[in-house]
Design a protein around this motif. Sequence first.
Motif, PDB file in Angstrom:
ATOM      1  N   GLU A  88     -99.598  93.722 -62.310  1.00 48.44           N
ATOM      2  CA  GLU A  88    -100.451  93.870 -63.487  1.00 48.44           C
ATOM      3  C   GLU A  88    -101.330  95.118 -63.362  1.00 48.44           C
ATOM      4  O   GLU A  88    -101.609  95.794 -64.357  1.00 48.44           O
ATOM      5  CB  GLU A  88    -101.313  92.618 -63.690  1.00 48.44           C
ATOM      6  CG  GLU A  88    -100.506  91.356 -63.996  1.00 48.44           C
ATOM      7  CD  GLU A  88     -99.553  91.522 -65.175  1.00 48.44           C
ATOM      8  OE1 GLU A  88     -99.968  92.132 -66.185  1.00 48.44           O
ATOM      9  OE2 GLU A  88     -98.390  91.060 -65.084  1.00 48.44           O
ATOM     10  N   GLU A  89    -101.752  95.433 -62.141  1.00 46.30           N
ATOM     11  CA  GLU A  89    -102.479  96.695 -61.930  1.00 46.30           C
ATOM     12  C   GLU A  89    -101.567  97.886 -62.219  1.00 46.30           C
ATOM     13  O   GLU A  89    -102.005  98.900 -62.770  1.00 46.30           O
ATOM     14  CB  GLU A  89    -102.982  96.775 -60.482  1.00 46.30           C
ATOM     15  CG  GLU A  89    -104.241  95.985 -60.182  1.00 46.30           C
ATOM     16  CD  GLU A  89    -104.730  96.261 -58.760  1.00 46.30           C
ATOM     17  OE1 GLU A  89    -104.814  97.448 -58.368  1.00 46.30           O
ATOM     18  OE2 GLU A  89    -104.996  95.286 -58.040  1.00 46.30           O
ATOM     19  N   ALA A  98     -93.315  96.601 -70.096  1.00 48.59           N
ATOM     20  CA  ALA A  98     -94.018  95.826 -69.071  1.00 48.59           C
ATOM     21  C   ALA A  98     -93.127  94.744 -68.470  1.00 48.59           C
ATOM     22  O   ALA A  98     -93.192  94.468 -67.261  1.00 48.59           O
ATOM     23  CB  ALA A  98     -95.278  95.207 -69.672  1.00 48.59           C
ATOM     24  N   GLU A  99     -92.281  94.133 -69.283  1.00 40.03           N
ATOM     25  CA  GLU A  99     -91.425  93.066 -68.773  1.00 40.03           C
ATOM     26  C   GLU A  99     -90.412  93.600 -67.767  1.00 40.03           C
ATOM     27  O   GLU A  99     -90.086  92.928 -66.781  1.00 40.03           O
ATOM     28  CB  GLU A  99     -90.702  92.358 -69.931  1.00 40.03           C
ATOM     29  CG  GLU A  99     -90.111  91.003 -69.560  1.00 40.03           C
ATOM     30  CD  GLU A  99     -91.130  90.076 -68.881  1.00 40.03           C
ATOM     31  OE1 GLU A  99     -90.745  89.442 -67.861  1.00 40.03           O
ATOM     32  OE2 GLU A  99     -92.287  89.987 -69.346  1.00 40.03           O
ATOM     33  N   THR A 126    -101.164  94.498 -57.341  1.00 38.73           N
ATOM     34  CA  THR A 126    -100.356  93.577 -58.161  1.00 38.73           C
ATOM     35  C   THR A 126     -99.585  94.368 -59.212  1.00 38.73           C
ATOM     36  O   THR A 126     -99.935  95.511 -59.532  1.00 38.73           O
ATOM     37  CB  THR A 126    -101.248  92.553 -58.890  1.00 38.73           C
ATOM     38  OG1 THR A 126    -102.036  93.250 -59.873  1.00 38.73           O
ATOM     39  CG2 THR A 126    -102.156  91.812 -57.910  1.00 38.73           C
ATOM     40  N   CYS A 137    -101.687 100.034 -55.915  1.00 37.14           N
ATOM     41  CA  CYS A 137    -101.956  98.842 -56.733  1.00 37.14           C
ATOM     42  C   CYS A 137    -101.533  97.589 -55.965  1.00 37.14           C
ATOM     43  O   CYS A 137    -100.444  97.554 -55.382  1.00 37.14           O
ATOM     44  CB  CYS A 137    -101.191  98.911 -58.054  1.00 37.14           C
ATOM     45  SG  CYS A 137    -101.657 100.319 -59.100  1.00 37.14           S
ATOM     46  N   ILE A 192     -99.136  97.922 -64.380  1.00 37.37           N
ATOM     47  CA  ILE A 192     -99.006  98.016 -65.835  1.00 37.37           C
ATOM     48  C   ILE A 192    -100.238  98.675 -66.451  1.00 37.37           C
ATOM     49  O   ILE A 192    -100.139  99.476 -67.386  1.00 37.37           O
ATOM     50  CB  ILE A 192     -98.743  96.615 -66.434  1.00 37.37           C
ATOM     51  CG1 ILE A 192     -97.349  96.125 -65.985  1.00 37.37           C
ATOM     52  CG2 ILE A 192     -98.846  96.628 -67.956  1.00 37.37           C
ATOM     53  CD1 ILE A 192     -97.081  94.658 -66.254  1.00 37.37           C
ATOM     54  N   GLU A 193    -101.416  98.370 -65.906  1.00 37.31           N
ATOM     55  CA  GLU A 193    -102.648  99.016 -66.388  1.00 37.31           C
ATOM     56  C   GLU A 193    -102.594 100.527 -66.135  1.00 37.31           C
ATOM     57  O   GLU A 193    -103.004 101.333 -66.987  1.00 37.31           O
ATOM     58  CB  GLU A 193    -103.860  98.416 -65.675  1.00 37.31           C
ATOM     59  CG  GLU A 193    -104.226  97.009 -66.137  1.00 37.31           C
ATOM     60  CD  GLU A 193    -105.397  96.443 -65.352  1.00 37.31           C
ATOM     61  OE1 GLU A 193    -106.093  97.239 -64.663  1.00 37.31           O
ATOM     62  OE2 GLU A 193    -105.627  95.220 -65.417  1.00 37.31           O
ATOM     63  N   ARG A 213     -92.221  93.765 -64.545  1.00 36.75           N
ATOM     64  CA  ARG A 213     -92.389  92.430 -63.931  1.00 36.75           C
ATOM     65  C   ARG A 213     -91.073  91.958 -63.325  1.00 36.75           C
ATOM     66  O   ARG A 213     -91.061  91.309 -62.263  1.00 36.75           O
ATOM     67  CB  ARG A 213     -92.896  91.438 -64.984  1.00 36.75           C
ATOM     68  CG  ARG A 213     -94.319  91.748 -65.477  1.00 36.75           C
ATOM     69  CD  ARG A 213     -94.845  90.658 -66.399  1.00 36.75           C
ATOM     70  NE  ARG A 213     -96.178  90.994 -66.902  1.00 36.75           N
ATOM     71  CZ  ARG A 213     -96.433  91.478 -68.115  1.00 36.75           C
ATOM     72  NH1 ARG A 213     -95.432  91.667 -68.983  1.00 36.75           N
ATOM     73  NH2 ARG A 213     -97.664  91.767 -68.483  1.00 36.75           N
TER      74      ARG A 213
END
Length: 667
Positions: A260-261, A90-91, A258, A256, A263-264, A94
Motif C-alpha cells: 500500500e505504501e 493498483a490491483e 507494504t 516501502c 501504491i501511494e 497487489r
Amino acid sequence: MDKQQAQEKVIELSELLNNYNYEYHVLDNPSVPDAEYDQKMQELRELEEEFPEFITTESPTQRIGGEPLEGFKKVQHNVPMLSLGNAFNAEDLRDFERRAAGVTDAKLSFVCELKIDGLAVSLTYEDGKFIRGATRGDGTTGEDITSNLRTIKSIPLTIAEKNTMEVRGEAFMPHKSFLALNKSRDENEEEPFANPRNAAAGSLRQLDPRIAAKRNLDIFLYGVGEWEAGSLASHSERLDYLKKLGLKTNPEWKKCETIEEVIEYVTYWEAERPKLGYEIDGIVIKVDNLDQQEELGFTAKSPRWAIAYKFPAEEVVTILHDIELSVGRTGVITPTAILEPVKVAGTTVKRASLHNEDLIRAKDIKLGDTVVIKKAGDIIPEVVRVVEEKRTGSEKAFHMPESCPACGSELVRLEEEVALRCINPNCPAQLKEGLIHFVSRNAMNIDGLGEKVIIQLFQEKLIHTIADIYRLQRDDLLKLDRMGEKSVHNLLQAIETSKSNSLEKLLFGLGLRFVGSKAAKTLAVHFETMESLKHATYEDLISIDEIGEKMADSVAMYFSEVEVTDLLAELNELGVNMDYKGPKKQEIAQNTIFSGKTVVLTGKMDSFSRSEAKSAIEQLGGSVTNSVSKKTDFLIAGDEAGSKLDKAKQLGIIIWNEEQLREVLEK
C-alpha cells in the motif's frame, strides 16, 4: 616548468576537475563558478598539449569524443540484463505482492525507483577504472559503446571500488538537452527526434563519439551485474553504496514496508512527474532483500522479484481558438493550432502542429472546438481528436487560404502532394528560411550564423538574398546586439572560408526541391561546374542513374528562372567557388569491378587509411557508404571487423579482406 612539475600539475588539475564534474553533474551543487572551471580546464589542455605523455584515459579532457568507430563490437552479459514484467493498476501491484509472498516466508519490503525513459546500459570497472560500457541489446548480448558513454560527464572514470564491478543504469537525455537538440536539427533541416528516449538511444549508437559528446546526456545507476566483492544484504544498501562510490543514483527512490505504501508512491509520482527535468514512464518496484530476490528467482524473460508500473499517456481537454499558418523554406504552408493554454505533462501548451489541410479535414477540426491533446512521446503537443459532444453550433469550419500569408501570392497544390505551397521566389518567409538553410552545417557551414543571427540580419535589412551574406560589412555587424569585435571578426572569417566550399555544398545550400546532400554530390560529380549544370536539359539530368523524374524536372526548372541566373552571377562575382573539388568524372575508371557498386569499409587496414581506400574505390566508379544493407555489393573487412561483418554474412554480401582490395587497386 620541468617535466616533474608538469606531471604533478596535470594530476592535480585532473583530480580537481573530476571533483568539480562530480559536484556539478552528480550532486547538482557546484562549488565554483563556470568561469573558474573553464579556466582550469584550459590550463589542463595547454599542459597536455605541451606534455602529451601525461594524458591518461581518466583525464577530464578526454570526454569530448575520439575518432569515429568502424562499428560496435558485441559484448556478452555474463549476468543477463532482463526486462521487467508490467503492472498497469493498483490491483496488478497487489497481485505481484501476493505472488512474491507465496514463495518466501519472510516479511517483504520493497524499493521503489523512478523508471527513467532512456537506454539501459552497463558500465564495467576494473581496478577502479571505467573500462567498458555496453547496451542491453537482447539481454545477453549488447554492443560496446564505451567511447560514447565516456562523454557523459556524470559517469565517473574512476571509482574507489578496486574489485571488478559491473553497474547498470539508464542513460537518458534531459528535457533541456532534448529541446536544444531538436532546435538545432530544425535549423539544419534535419528530422527532429520524436522524444527524448529516441534521441538518447540515437546519440549513444553514433559511430562518431563527438556527436554523442555534444548532446549533453546524463545517467542514473540503479543496480549491479557482476561484482567480485558483492556482499550487501539489500537493494537499498546497494543504492547507498553506489552513491558512496560517486556513481549517480536517482535521489527519489524510497523503501516501502507494504504494497500500500508502494501504491501511494506510484500515485504521488504519477501526478508529480511533470516537475522533473527528465522523462519517466513509470515506477520500478523491487523486493529489497537480496536473499529473497534469489529465492524468488526468474521466469524465462524477467525476474519474479521486480515489476514495472507503467503510467498511462496523459490527455487533456482544451479549446482550439484559431489556426495559424507558417511558410517554410520550400514554400509549404503549415497550419498550427492556437489553444487555450493548458498544462500537459508538466508544461503549459499553447500550440500544436496540425501538419496539413488533409489532417484537419480527417479529424473534422473547427475553430472553437473542444479538443483532446497529448504530447507525443510526452514532449511534442498534438491534437488527438475533437470532443464532438461539446459542440454548441458556434464553431466555424476552417479553410486554407488561396494566397500566401507572408507575401500574398497565389498558393498552389502540386501534383501528388498534400501540402499547399507558395511558389513566389521572393516570398520573405521563404527567403528567411532559405538563408537559415544556406548557412547550416550540411550546406555552406558558416559558423556564427545561427537562426537568431540570420533573423536579426534579415529584420535589420542587412541581408535579403544569400548573396547579401557575402556583402556583410564589419561596421554594420558591430551595431547588432551581442556582436563584439571578436565575434564579428570570426563571423566574417567563416563567411570568407565558405567561399572555397566544393560545388555540392553550394548546390545543397541553394535549396533545390528534392535535391538533398547526396543528390547534390551526384550532380556535382557529373557536371563538375555550375555553368555546365546550369545548361543541362531535362534529358541530360534524367540520364544520370541516381536522378529521378521529379528531381530532374525540379533542377531544370530551377535553373530556367531568371532570378537564379542573376543570383549565381552575383555569387560568382563575390568569389564563391562554382566548381567541384572532389575526384573528377573523367578520373573515374569505367567498367571496373566497382563500377556502379555500393561498398562498405569496416575494421582496421594497414596498407592505406580509410579516406585513401574510399577515394580509390570512388575513382573506380564505386560508391562508399557507412551502413550495410541489401543494397550493399561489397564489404571490405579489415582487422577487428565487427557488427557490419556479421550483417554482411547474414545478407550474403561479397566480403573481401584487405589483401583482395589491395590486389584490385594495384591492377
